[in-house]
Design a protein around this motif. Structure first.
Motif, PDB file in Angstrom:
ATOM      1  N   THR A  61       0.836  -1.204   0.000  1.00 40.97           N
ATOM      2  CA  THR A  61       0.000   0.000   0.000  1.00 40.97           C
ATOM      3  C   THR A  61       0.869   1.251   0.000  1.00 40.97           C
ATOM      4  O   THR A  61       0.579   2.216  -0.710  1.00 40.97           O
ATOM      5  N   VAL A  62       1.945   1.226   0.764  1.00 37.04           N
ATOM      6  CA  VAL A  62       2.879   2.361   0.780  1.00 37.04           C
ATOM      7  C   VAL A  62       3.479   2.546  -0.605  1.00 37.04           C
ATOM      8  O   VAL A  62       3.540   3.658  -1.133  1.00 37.04           O
ATOM      9  N   LYS A  63       3.899   1.444  -1.227  1.00 37.29           N
ATOM     10  CA  LYS A  63       4.486   1.528  -2.575  1.00 37.29           C
ATOM     11  C   LYS A  63       3.486   2.093  -3.575  1.00 37.29           C
ATOM     12  O   LYS A  63       3.838   2.906  -4.429  1.00 37.29           O
ATOM     13  N   TRP A  64       2.233   1.658  -3.478  1.00 39.12           N
ATOM     14  CA  TRP A  64       1.197   2.159  -4.390  1.00 39.12           C
ATOM     15  C   TRP A  64       1.016   3.672  -4.205  1.00 39.12           C
ATOM     16  O   TRP A  64       0.956   4.415  -5.185  1.00 39.12           O
ATOM     17  N   ASN A  65       0.935   4.102  -2.948  1.00 34.25           N
ATOM     18  CA  ASN A  65       0.781   5.527  -2.680  1.00 34.25           C
ATOM     19  C   ASN A  65       1.984   6.321  -3.168  1.00 34.25           C
ATOM     20  O   ASN A  65       1.835   7.425  -3.694  1.00 34.25           O
ATOM     21  N   LEU A  66       3.174   5.776  -3.010  1.00 36.03           N
ATOM     22  CA  LEU A  66       4.376   6.458  -3.497  1.00 36.03           C
ATOM     23  C   LEU A  66       4.351   6.596  -5.014  1.00 36.03           C
ATOM     24  O   LEU A  66       4.721   7.649  -5.551  1.00 36.03           O
ATOM     25  N   ARG A  67       3.889   5.566  -5.700  1.00 35.25           N
ATOM     26  CA  ARG A  67       3.771   5.669  -7.166  1.00 35.25           C
ATOM     27  C   ARG A  67       2.807   6.784  -7.553  1.00 35.25           C
ATOM     28  O   ARG A  67       3.046   7.525  -8.515  1.00 35.25           O
ATOM     29  N   GLN A  68       1.720   6.926  -6.796  1.00 29.50           N
ATOM     30  CA  GLN A  68       0.760   8.005  -7.065  1.00 29.50           C
ATOM     31  C   GLN A  68       1.415   9.374  -6.847  1.00 29.50           C
ATOM     32  O   GLN A  68       1.240  10.293  -7.638  1.00 29.50           O
ATOM     33  N   ILE A  69       2.160   9.496  -5.762  1.00 29.94           N
ATOM     34  CA  ILE A  69       2.847  10.757  -5.450  1.00 29.94           C
ATOM     35  C   ILE A  69       3.876  11.070  -6.537  1.00 29.94           C
ATOM     36  O   ILE A  69       3.941  12.199  -7.026  1.00 29.94           O
ATOM     37  N   TYR A  70       4.678  10.066  -6.930  1.00 31.63           N
ATOM     38  CA  TYR A  70       5.697  10.281  -7.960  1.00 31.63           C
ATOM     39  C   TYR A  70       5.060  10.757  -9.260  1.00 31.63           C
ATOM     40  O   TYR A  70       5.564  11.662  -9.917  1.00 31.63           O
ATOM     41  N   ALA A  71       3.948  10.143  -9.630  1.00 29.36           N
ATOM     42  CA  ALA A  71       3.268  10.533 -10.875  1.00 29.36           C
ATOM     43  C   ALA A  71       2.781  11.976 -10.798  1.00 29.36           C
ATOM     44  O   ALA A  71       2.923  12.742 -11.753  1.00 29.36           O
ATOM     45  N   LYS A  72       2.214  12.354  -9.662  1.00 25.49           N
ATOM     46  CA  LYS A  72       1.681  13.708  -9.509  1.00 25.49           C
ATOM     47  C   LYS A  72       2.780  14.755  -9.440  1.00 25.49           C
ATOM     48  O   LYS A  72       2.585  15.895  -9.866  1.00 25.49           O
ATOM     49  N   LEU A  73       3.948  14.373  -8.901  1.00 23.88           N
ATOM     50  CA  LEU A  73       5.072  15.307  -8.830  1.00 23.88           C
ATOM     51  C   LEU A  73       5.950  15.228 -10.075  1.00 23.88           C
ATOM     52  O   LEU A  73       6.916  15.971 -10.205  1.00 23.88           O
ATOM     53  N   ASN A  74       5.612  14.310 -10.971  1.00 21.74           N
ATOM     54  CA  ASN A  74       6.349  14.106 -12.213  1.00 21.74           C
ATOM     55  C   ASN A  74       7.809  13.738 -11.945  1.00 21.74           C
ATOM     56  O   ASN A  74       8.733  14.316 -12.521  1.00 21.74           O
ATOM     57  N   VAL A  75       8.008  12.791 -11.027  1.00 23.25           N
ATOM     58  CA  VAL A  75       9.335  12.277 -10.707  1.00 23.25           C
ATOM     59  C   VAL A  75       9.287  10.755 -10.766  1.00 23.25           C
ATOM     60  O   VAL A  75       8.212  10.167 -10.830  1.00 23.25           O
ATOM     61  N   SER A  76      10.470  10.128 -10.741  1.00 25.45           N
ATOM     62  CA  SER A  76      10.486   8.669 -10.801  1.00 25.45           C
ATOM     63  C   SER A  76      11.217   8.027  -9.625  1.00 25.45           C
ATOM     64  O   SER A  76      11.255   6.810  -9.531  1.00 25.45           O
ATOM     65  N   ARG A  77      11.793   8.848  -8.753  1.00 33.71           N
ATOM     66  CA  ARG A  77      12.517   8.300  -7.610  1.00 33.71           C
ATOM     67  C   ARG A  77      12.170   9.055  -6.344  1.00 33.71           C
ATOM     68  O   ARG A  77      11.808  10.225  -6.382  1.00 33.71           O
ATOM     69  N   ARG A  78      12.340   8.383  -5.199  1.00 36.79           N
ATOM     70  CA  ARG A  78      12.001   8.995  -3.912  1.00 36.79           C
ATOM     71  C   ARG A  78      12.871  10.209  -3.631  1.00 36.79           C
ATOM     72  O   ARG A  78      12.389  11.204  -3.103  1.00 36.79           O
ATOM     73  N   ASN A  79      14.150  10.170  -3.996  1.00 32.49           N
ATOM     74  CA  ASN A  79      15.015  11.328  -3.767  1.00 32.49           C
ATOM     75  C   ASN A  79      14.523  12.550  -4.540  1.00 32.49           C
ATOM     76  O   ASN A  79      14.571  13.668  -4.041  1.00 32.49           O
ATOM     77  N   ASP A  80      14.046  12.322  -5.769  1.00 29.26           N
ATOM     78  CA  ASP A  80      13.515  13.434  -6.569  1.00 29.26           C
ATOM     79  C   ASP A  80      12.242  13.995  -5.934  1.00 29.26           C
ATOM     80  O   ASP A  80      12.032  15.200  -5.925  1.00 29.26           O
ATOM     81  N   ALA A  81      11.401  13.121  -5.415  1.00 27.63           N
ATOM     82  CA  ALA A  81      10.172  13.576  -4.752  1.00 27.63           C
ATOM     83  C   ALA A  81      10.510  14.427  -3.530  1.00 27.63           C
ATOM     84  O   ALA A  81       9.886  15.462  -3.282  1.00 27.63           O
ATOM     85  N   ILE A  82      11.514  13.997  -2.774  1.00 26.01           N
ATOM     86  CA  ILE A  82      11.946  14.757  -1.594  1.00 26.01           C
ATOM     87  C   ILE A  82      12.481  16.121  -2.020  1.00 26.01           C
ATOM     88  O   ILE A  82      12.145  17.149  -1.417  1.00 26.01           O
TER      89      ILE A  82
END
Length: 93
Positions: A61-82
């Motif tokens: 569930t965390v991974k799914w939510n992270l994929r949603q966040i990455y898509a909305k922020l237009n990034v592909s990695r957690r470091n980029d999202a941060i």
């Protein structure tokens, strides 16, 4: 949880929810609470497993939510999202 900067919040809200109606003020809608929680924990450099434990969720569930966040922020990695979240928080306004 910490509040999310308006620039990040705008990216986390689906475009259909951001439509501006002429003659009305254009409020910045808030992203879903779960995404705000996960992004705040992500900014604290927590692993997916730790985020799952803190929020009482499955790791999937965390991974799914992270994929949603990455898509909305237009990034592909957690470091980029941060980085996107932190740079938006540093911008005035």
């Amino acid at each position: 949880m910490e509040t999310i900067h308006a620039a990040v919040a705008t990216r986390l809200v689906p475009p259909r929810c951001r439509r501006h109606r002429p003659g009305r003020p254009s409020p910045v809608p808030s992203p879903p609470p779960r995404e705000r929680e996960i992004l705040a924990l992500l900014e604290q450099s927590m692993s997916n497993k730790r985020i799952a434990l803190v929020l009482n969720l499955s790791v999937d569930t965390v991974k799914w939510n992270l994929r949603q966040i990455y898509a909305k922020l237009n990034v592909s990695r957690r470091n980029d999202a941060i980085l996107v979240a932190r740079s938006a928080a540093q911008r005035p306004g």
